[in-house]
Scaffold this motif. Structure first.
Motif, PDB file in Angstrom:
ATOM      1  N   GLU A   1       6.675   1.376   1.292  1.00  0.00           N
ATOM      2  CA  GLU A   1       7.758   1.537   2.257  1.00  0.00           C
ATOM      3  C   GLU A   1       8.370   0.180   2.575  1.00  0.00           C
ATOM      4  O   GLU A   1       7.701  -0.837   2.540  1.00  0.00           O
ATOM      5  CB  GLU A   1       7.239   2.152   3.560  1.00  0.00           C
ATOM      6  CG  GLU A   1       6.777   3.573   3.443  1.00  0.00           C
ATOM      7  CD  GLU A   1       6.259   4.107   4.778  1.00  0.00           C
ATOM      8  OE1 GLU A   1       6.527   3.480   5.819  1.00  0.00           O
ATOM      9  OE2 GLU A   1       5.590   5.146   4.759  1.00  0.00           O
TER      10      GLU A   1
ATOM     11  N   ASN B   1       0.813  -1.218   0.000  1.00  0.00           N
ATOM     12  CA  ASN B   1       0.000   0.000   0.000  1.00  0.00           C
ATOM     13  C   ASN B   1       0.842   1.263   0.000  1.00  0.00           C
ATOM     14  O   ASN B   1       0.520   2.221  -0.708  1.00  0.00           O
ATOM     15  CB  ASN B   1      -0.940  -0.001   1.204  1.00  0.00           C
ATOM     16  CG  ASN B   1      -1.901  -1.169   1.168  1.00  0.00           C
ATOM     17  OD1 ASN B   1      -2.293  -1.620   0.089  1.00  0.00           O
ATOM     18  ND2 ASN B   1      -2.264  -1.672   2.329  1.00  0.00           N
ATOM     19  N   THR B   2       1.903   1.296   0.792  1.00  0.00           N
ATOM     20  CA  THR B   2       2.687   2.521   0.943  1.00  0.00           C
ATOM     21  C   THR B   2       4.031   2.475   0.228  1.00  0.00           C
ATOM     22  O   THR B   2       4.707   3.494   0.155  1.00  0.00           O
ATOM     23  CB  THR B   2       2.951   2.808   2.437  1.00  0.00           C
ATOM     24  OG1 THR B   2       3.743   1.749   2.975  1.00  0.00           O
ATOM     25  CG2 THR B   2       1.660   2.951   3.207  1.00  0.00           C
TER      26      THR B   2
END
Length: 135
Positions: free
Chosen positions: A46, A43-44
């Motif tokens: 990261e 999702n991010t």
């Protein structure tokens, strides 16, 4: 790895090793290592680090003696061995199986501190890799 029942871990000692004497008067050494894995969050995007805590047991007398005398919390190690299934009983009386990671070979890849005293009273202040022989 030549056998499907083998493991190889590289990780750091989570705490100092402990030992006990078994019923047949041999030494068993218990250690826990932290193994890290880096993943990317979908999702991010990261990068995240996941840590797994792996309990290991050493029944080989010379290997256990080496670990107890020379390895400490924070040391980076390589461990190789076999996986066995052991039966246990939980607090409700239910029997279950869990893996037991039995170490055959363990090598220190990096010492956590540059200077420290070992159990035999000698001070280790070397900065090179200390790789023991394979027992």
């Amino acid at each position: 790895m030549s056998n499907v029942n083998e493991f190889e871990f590289i990780g750091r000692f989570a705490k100092d090793p402990t030992s006990t004497t078994t019923a047949n008067q041999s030494t068993a050494c218990f250690i826990t290592i932290a193994v890290e894995k880096s993943i990317k969050d979908r999702n991010t995007s990261e990068r995240k680090t996941i840590v797994a805590w792996i309990p290991l047991v050493i029944f080989r007398e010379n290997t256990a003696r080496y670990v107890m005398g020379n390895l400490r919390k924070g040391d980076l190690i390589f461990a190789n061995g076999s996986v066995r299934s052991r039966k246990a009983v939980d607090e409700n009386g239910q029997e279950y199986s869990e893996p037991s990671f039995r170490v055959n070979i363990i090598n220190r890849l990096h010492q956590a501190q540059a200077n420290r005293t070992t159990n035999d009273g000698y001070t280790s202040n070397n900065n090179h890799q200390d790789l023991p022989p394979n027992y």
